[in-house]
Scaffold this motif. Structure first.
Motif, PDB file in Angstrom:
ATOM      1  N   GLY A 190       2.999  24.318  15.421  1.00 49.46           N
ATOM      2  CA  GLY A 190       3.876  24.797  14.360  1.00 49.46           C
ATOM      3  C   GLY A 190       5.425  24.622  15.015  1.00 49.46           C
ATOM      4  O   GLY A 190       5.641  23.954  15.770  1.00 49.46           O
ATOM      5  N   LEU A 191       6.318  25.366  14.400  1.00 48.65           N
ATOM      6  CA  LEU A 191       7.658  25.048  14.171  1.00 48.65           C
ATOM      7  C   LEU A 191       8.449  26.078  15.085  1.00 48.65           C
ATOM      8  O   LEU A 191       9.772  26.160  14.858  1.00 48.65           O
ATOM      9  CB  LEU A 191       8.169  25.155  12.671  1.00 48.65           C
ATOM     10  CG  LEU A 191       7.645  23.965  11.839  1.00 48.65           C
ATOM     11  CD1 LEU A 191       7.763  24.099  10.452  1.00 48.65           C
ATOM     12  CD2 LEU A 191       7.986  22.682  12.260  1.00 48.65           C
ATOM     13  N   SER A 192       7.868  27.110  15.501  1.00 51.40           N
ATOM     14  CA  SER A 192       8.634  28.311  16.093  1.00 51.40           C
ATOM     15  C   SER A 192       8.938  27.904  17.684  1.00 51.40           C
ATOM     16  O   SER A 192       8.525  28.603  18.417  1.00 51.40           O
ATOM     17  CB  SER A 192       7.707  29.284  16.055  1.00 51.40           C
ATOM     18  OG  SER A 192       7.408  29.729  14.734  1.00 51.40           O
ATOM     19  N   GLU A 193       9.655  26.830  18.129  1.00 57.01           N
ATOM     20  CA  GLU A 193      10.260  26.532  19.411  1.00 57.01           C
ATOM     21  C   GLU A 193      11.136  27.467  19.652  1.00 57.01           C
ATOM     22  O   GLU A 193      11.801  28.111  18.626  1.00 57.01           O
ATOM     23  CB  GLU A 193      10.406  25.027  19.577  1.00 57.01           C
ATOM     24  CG  GLU A 193      11.045  24.446  18.336  1.00 57.01           C
ATOM     25  CD  GLU A 193      12.409  24.712  18.171  1.00 57.01           C
ATOM     26  OE1 GLU A 193      13.110  25.051  19.133  1.00 57.01           O
ATOM     27  OE2 GLU A 193      12.956  24.935  16.976  1.00 57.01           O
ATOM     28  N   PRO A 194      11.588  27.709  21.110  1.00 61.70           N
ATOM     29  CA  PRO A 194      12.457  28.670  21.185  1.00 61.70           C
ATOM     30  C   PRO A 194      13.913  28.891  20.478  1.00 61.70           C
ATOM     31  O   PRO A 194      14.497  29.824  20.153  1.00 61.70           O
ATOM     32  CB  PRO A 194      12.774  28.448  22.876  1.00 61.70           C
ATOM     33  CG  PRO A 194      11.552  27.932  23.470  1.00 61.70           C
ATOM     34  CD  PRO A 194      11.062  27.024  22.205  1.00 61.70           C
ATOM     35  N   ALA A 195      14.316  27.537  20.189  1.00 60.02           N
ATOM     36  CA  ALA A 195      15.576  27.554  19.403  1.00 60.02           C
ATOM     37  C   ALA A 195      15.584  28.041  18.060  1.00 60.02           C
ATOM     38  O   ALA A 195      16.766  28.190  17.404  1.00 60.02           O
ATOM     39  CB  ALA A 195      16.155  26.208  19.458  1.00 60.02           C
ATOM     40  N   ALA A 196      14.346  28.319  17.595  1.00 56.29           N
ATOM     41  CA  ALA A 196      14.106  28.656  16.179  1.00 56.29           C
ATOM     42  C   ALA A 196      14.691  30.098  16.068  1.00 56.29           C
ATOM     43  O   ALA A 196      14.972  30.755  14.975  1.00 56.29           O
ATOM     44  CB  ALA A 196      12.742  28.350  15.865  1.00 56.29           C
TER      45      ALA A 196
END
Length: 459
Positions: free
Chosen positions: A419-425
């Protein structure tokens, strides 16, 4: 940053060409204020988001598209895209409901208006998990333009994942054939960091409790009665403080501290940067960071009712309440953890104050088996999307309750979390955003995964 795959692979070129359309569609989806709690946003916002998803699936040729009325009063969207005869079935999951925006004045741009800034797209749900809906659509569209979708695809987009109220889980249990699949791709996790392809192998479960303390029939003048009258807010603060040891680690009576994490490590300096810890402020707990956030229980007071500073009167408080979240690591049972936390809150409330504890959400922890062919297919796919990088395996401190339901209903199915929820998100926080580069790469990876998995199963 790793080399970009666009120049080498037709699917990657197709995904790149589709990104402007994806941005427009994500903006449409983000515009729905789809918080599943009707006390925060009108239920009509979730209904409109569900209708948007259903329309998108129909436009892609999905059959049996349905808006499912789930037992918690919310809506999930389902669709079926038949594949070639004898092809395996893959279930793709995302959710359209989002967290409340919190302090809207702290957002640099309107939270429900997708805004591009510094190479990222900002908006509530952009990464968690409306971007996941677009990731699935992009992968399928790219395959359709490059020979067709090689597997039977089921898509389910949930409407109450953030609330933890279990609507889709109970619906799936009542309709056990609906989501049956050979492999499941949960599009609600994230890379360990931008550009590093990562599958999530473990999830902490959760329990959510509301605790109320009562001491008086009504508030009292603190000068006339303070010093002898029992203060409900002070009692609540005492009991909440008992949930942490001196170093800040979680201490719930009867709850084990958890196991050590084996796998990708999380250097403390990286965690401090990801968490935006202020200079001079220490981390809580002890031991490796990966142990603390992936393998141990963690308690958080996520809300407390008390008088605001502005307008406060000099009063002894008669009642106080808080919402307490407990993350439960793999290897522990969420129901047992709920019982332990309830007993702790009750036993530790001081001065004989009356205490009521209400459970408002719960989900079991999850551990994936990463040894099967679907993981091999995903590893190969991620090499295409992230040239020069190998797939990493990490844990995640959050919860996706549906994973355990699917694992119980379909024990032979492999469950993969990307998915797209890396820390910078900064999911769940103000100024949530998604990296369009990550969206593009992971859409390429998912398309290649479906190709690889189809070939593996037929072979």
């Amino acid at each position: 940053m790793t080399a970009h795959p666009t120049t080498e692979h037709p699917i990657a070129r197709t995904v790149a060409s589709l990104m402007p359309r994806a941005r427009t569609e994500l903006a449409e989806l983000v515009a729905f204020r789809s918080v599943a709690d009707p006390s925060v946003e009108p239920r009509s916002e979730c209904e409109a988001a569900a209708a948007w998803v259903a329309g998108a699936l129909r436009a892609e040729g999905f059959q049996d598209v349905a808006v499912l009325e789930t037992p918690d009063g919310t809506e999930s969207v389902y669709g079926l895209l038949p594949g070639p005869e004898g092809a395996p079935t893959v279930l793709l999951y995302a959710h359209y409901d989002v967290q409340p925006v919190g302090d809207e004045s702290a957002w640099l741009t309107p939270p429900f208006e997708l805004t591009e800034r510094d190479g990222r797209w900002f908006g509530r749900g952009a990464a968690d998990c409306k971007g996941g809906v677009l990731m699935h659509l992009l992968a399928l569209r790219a395959l359709k333009e490059n020979g067709g979708v090689p597997v039977t695809v089921k898509v389910v987009v949930e409407g109450s994942e953030e609330q933890g109220t279990g609507g889709l889980e109970r619906y799936a249990e009542a309709h056990p054939g609906l989501l049956a699949a050979d492999a499941v791709v949960i599009g609600d996790a994230g890379n360990f960091r931008t550009g590093l392809p990562t599958v999530t192998a473990t999830l902490r479960g959760m329990t959510l409790l509301r605790v109320r303390v009562d001491t008086l029939e009504g508030n009292l003048h603190s000068g006339q009665f303070g010093g002898a009258a029992p203060d409900a807010l002070a009692a609540l603060i005492r009991v909440l403080d008992s949930l942490r040891a001196e170093d800040g680690s979680t201490t719930v009576d009867g709850l084990a501290d958890g196991a050590a994490w084996e796998g990708l490590e999380y250097p403390e300096e990286d965690f401090r940067r990801d968490a935006k810890v202020l200079d001079g402020v220490g981390l809580i707990g002890h031991g490796p960071v990966a142990d603390r956030v992936w393998a141990r229980p963690a308690v958080t007071v996520i809300g407390i009712d008390c008088p605001p500073v502005v307008g406060a009167t000099p009063s002894v408080q008669a009642s106080a309440r808080a919402t307490v979240s407990l993350r439960v690591p793999p290897g522990q049972d969420a129901e047992a953890a709920t019982d332990a936390l309830t007993a702790h809150l009750t036993a530790r409330t001081p001065w004989g104050a009356r205490v009521e504890v209400e459970q408002i959400g719960q989900g079991q922890p999850f551990r994936a088996d990463t040894s099967g062919p679907a993981y091999t297919a995903m590893s190969d796919a991620l090499r295409v999307a992230y040239p020069g990088q190998e797939m990493q395996t990490a844990g995640q401190g959050g919860s996706i309750p549906l994973c355990n339901t699917l694992g119980t209903l379909y024990p032979e199915a492999e469950i993969l979390l990307i998915g797209l929820s890396e820390p910078a998100a900064q999911i769940h926080a103000v100024n949530e955003s998604v990296s369009p580069d990550e969206l593009e790469r992971l859409s390429v990876a998912e398309a290649h995964f479906l190709l690889n998995y189809a070939a593996t199963e037929r072979g």
